[in-house]
Design a protein around this motif. Structure first.
Motif, PDB file in Angstrom:
ATOM      1  N   UNK A 120      20.623 -11.876  -6.004  1.00 53.33           N
ATOM      2  CA  UNK A 120      20.353 -12.839  -7.901  1.00 53.33           C
ATOM      3  C   UNK A 120      20.174 -11.848  -8.880  1.00 53.33           C
ATOM      4  N   UNK A 121      19.367 -10.458  -9.117  1.00 53.24           N
ATOM      5  CA  UNK A 121      19.053  -9.793 -10.606  1.00 53.24           C
ATOM      6  C   UNK A 121      19.263  -8.424 -10.157  1.00 53.24           C
ATOM      7  N   UNK A 122      19.969  -7.449 -10.603  1.00 56.39           N
ATOM      8  CA  UNK A 122      19.132  -5.921 -10.746  1.00 56.39           C
ATOM      9  C   UNK A 122      17.664  -6.080 -11.356  1.00 56.39           C
ATOM     10  N   UNK A 123      16.706  -5.323  -9.610  1.00 54.43           N
ATOM     11  CA  UNK A 123      15.595  -5.234  -9.824  1.00 54.43           C
ATOM     12  C   UNK A 123      15.218  -3.735 -10.680  1.00 54.43           C
ATOM     13  N   UNK A 124      14.038  -3.904 -11.892  1.00 55.39           N
ATOM     14  CA  UNK A 124      13.807  -3.270 -12.197  1.00 55.39           C
ATOM     15  C   UNK A 124      12.576  -1.720 -11.842  1.00 55.39           C
ATOM     16  N   UNK A 125      12.146  -1.407 -11.692  1.00 55.35           N
ATOM     17  CA  UNK A 125      10.984  -1.329 -10.742  1.00 55.35           C
ATOM     18  C   UNK A 125      10.408  -1.903 -11.793  1.00 55.35           C
ATOM     19  N   UNK A 126       9.979  -2.188 -12.481  1.00 57.69           N
ATOM     20  CA  UNK A 126       8.903  -3.651 -12.485  1.00 57.69           C
ATOM     21  C   UNK A 126       8.516  -4.418 -12.025  1.00 57.69           C
ATOM     22  N   UNK A 127       9.905  -4.524 -11.680  1.00 57.02           N
ATOM     23  CA  UNK A 127      10.427  -5.860 -11.022  1.00 57.02           C
ATOM     24  C   UNK A 127       9.866  -5.626  -9.807  1.00 57.02           C
ATOM     25  N   UNK A 128      10.294  -4.473  -8.941  1.00 54.86           N
ATOM     26  CA  UNK A 128      10.042  -4.207  -7.490  1.00 54.86           C
ATOM     27  C   UNK A 128       8.457  -4.370  -7.434  1.00 54.86           C
ATOM     28  N   UNK A 129       7.786  -3.623  -8.342  1.00 57.58           N
ATOM     29  CA  UNK A 129       6.385  -3.122  -8.413  1.00 57.58           C
ATOM     30  C   UNK A 129       5.635  -4.693  -8.324  1.00 57.58           C
ATOM     31  N   UNK A 130       6.174  -5.469  -9.152  1.00 60.03           N
ATOM     32  CA  UNK A 130       5.304  -6.993  -9.786  1.00 60.03           C
ATOM     33  C   UNK A 130       5.657  -7.282  -7.966  1.00 60.03           C
ATOM     34  N   UNK A 131       6.893  -7.535  -7.207  1.00 61.27           N
ATOM     35  CA  UNK A 131       7.409  -8.288  -5.768  1.00 61.27           C
ATOM     36  C   UNK A 131       6.580  -7.842  -4.706  1.00 61.27           C
ATOM     37  N   UNK A 132       6.509  -6.444  -5.284  1.00 59.69           N
ATOM     38  CA  UNK A 132       5.315  -5.448  -3.925  1.00 59.69           C
ATOM     39  C   UNK A 132       4.068  -6.383  -4.178  1.00 59.69           C
ATOM     40  N   UNK A 133       3.670  -5.982  -5.341  1.00 55.71           N
ATOM     41  CA  UNK A 133       1.869  -6.351  -5.135  1.00 55.71           C
ATOM     42  C   UNK A 133       1.387  -7.585  -4.436  1.00 55.71           C
ATOM     43  N   UNK A 134       2.529  -8.736  -5.266  1.00 55.83           N
ATOM     44  CA  UNK A 134       2.301 -10.130  -4.958  1.00 55.83           C
ATOM     45  C   UNK A 134       2.696 -10.352  -4.126  1.00 55.83           C
TER      46      UNK A 134
END
Length: 343
Positions: A120-134
């Motif tokens: 769906x999207x090329x995830x940035x490091x922040x995106x990945x961090x947000x997904x992981x945390x949630x």
């Protein structure tokens, strides 16, 4: 002149000259190609630079002995991982072996050539961090209390009058297959909004022509959803155990929307940006609906609306429960992938 021995020797001298200057193989190739277009390939430049790095600065090619040259599996893995988009011919040229030899070695080290995955999207490091945390937070909450039966989730999607699907057909060898026209750039369609839980659809609405979902419209939908929830799920509504899930669209995160949801006293399930793989409507319900709509054509709004309503009504509660109960395994997949999309 381009293929003469004199020019080849000259090109090799230029490669060595650029290597000694500290230039990279690809940069050297570009510099040489500017002056002598087509005189050398980037693969050949990489191969010669590899030879130089190994301490062999001679400019003569070794004559073949009739046997394939040897190289370690670790060397092959290193080159493949650093250049995963190169062809088998490219790798064979780098190691100065035949394509068939390289193909066999690829099988030995368990490497295969695959299409890249659409995401769906090329995830940035922040995106990945947000997904992981949630996802870690939701897994912890789930382990403390199984709240899946209390989830109310929803979203919106377009449903089309004409749902074209590409078909496969048998034909004689050499015969031209039939044709399927793609949908137009602006197909006739209706916007569908719905909310559901493990038992089925709670509230469903088709928007009028040219009507869009802004914050005001969405807040009215939430009020309608709350009324429908009180009628169809009184035990869930009265206990105040609703765990509400929606995505991060602007109408959903508007200040007044947040205030309205707070007044409902619903537990809000966090949703990371760019995460349709964690939204039950996206990864499950709408996918099932779109599959049912394949090759269907409708002549008016009522026909389309009736089909959609009958589709959802025909499903047993186990169908809806299956979609919601996928969530913990998806959360765990995101954790296992460090926040990235699951492979």
């Amino acid at each position: 002149m381009k293929n003469s021995k004199i020019e080849k020797d000259h090109i090799r001298h230029l490669l060595l000259f650029n290597y000694n200057k500290g230039m990279k193989a690809r940069a050297a190739f570009r510099e040489i190609d500017k002056v002598y277009p087509g005189s050398i390939s980037v693969v050949s430049a990489i191969r010669w630079f590899k030879k130089f790095r190994e301490g062999d600065l001679s400019l003569k090619r070794k004559e073949g002995t009739g046997k394939e040259k040897t190289f370690s599996d670790d060397d092959l893995k290193l080159v493949v991982k650093s250049n995963p988009y190169m062809t088998l011919n490219d790798f064979a040229a780098i190691f100065d072996v035949t394509k068939s030899c390289l193909s066999k070695r690829m099988k030995v080290i368990n490497f295969t050539n695959k299409n890249t995955l659409w995401v769906p999207h090329v995830l940035s490091n922040k995106n990945k961090c947000d997904r992981l945390t949630i996802c870690m937070e939701l897994l912890k909450r789930y382990q403390e209390e199984n709240f899946l039966d209390y989830i109310v989730t929803g979203d919106e999607t377009w449903v089309l009058y004409e749902n074209v699907a590409q078909r496969r057909e048998w034909s004689e060898r050499g015969e031209i297959p039939g044709k399927t026209a793609k949908a137009g750039l602006h197909p006739k369609k209706i916007l569908l909004s719905l909310w559901w839980d493990v038992k089925g659809i709670i509230y469903l609405e088709f928007l009028n022509r040219n009507e869009t979902i802004n914050a005001i419209k969405y807040q009215q939908q939430l009020r309608d959803l709350r009324e429908a929830l009180a009628l169809s799920r009184p035990s869930l509504f009265n206990r105040g155990k609703v765990h509400f899930h929606h995505d991060n669209a602007r109408p959903h995160t508007a200040r007044d929307t947040v205030a309205l949801l707070k007044s409902f006293e619903w537990n809000i399930i966090p949703q990371a940006p760019y995460s349709p793989d964690l939204a039950p409507s996206d990864y499950y319900l709408f996918t099932a609906l779109k599959n049912a709509l394949k090759n269907k054509k409708f002549t008016n709004d009522n026909e389309l609306k009736d089909f959609v309503k009958k589709f959802f009504a025909s499903k047993e509660p186990t169908f809806y429960k299956k979609g919601i109960y996928k969530l913990p395994s998806l959360w765990q997949s995101v954790v296992n992938c460090g926040g990235d999309y699951a492979k």
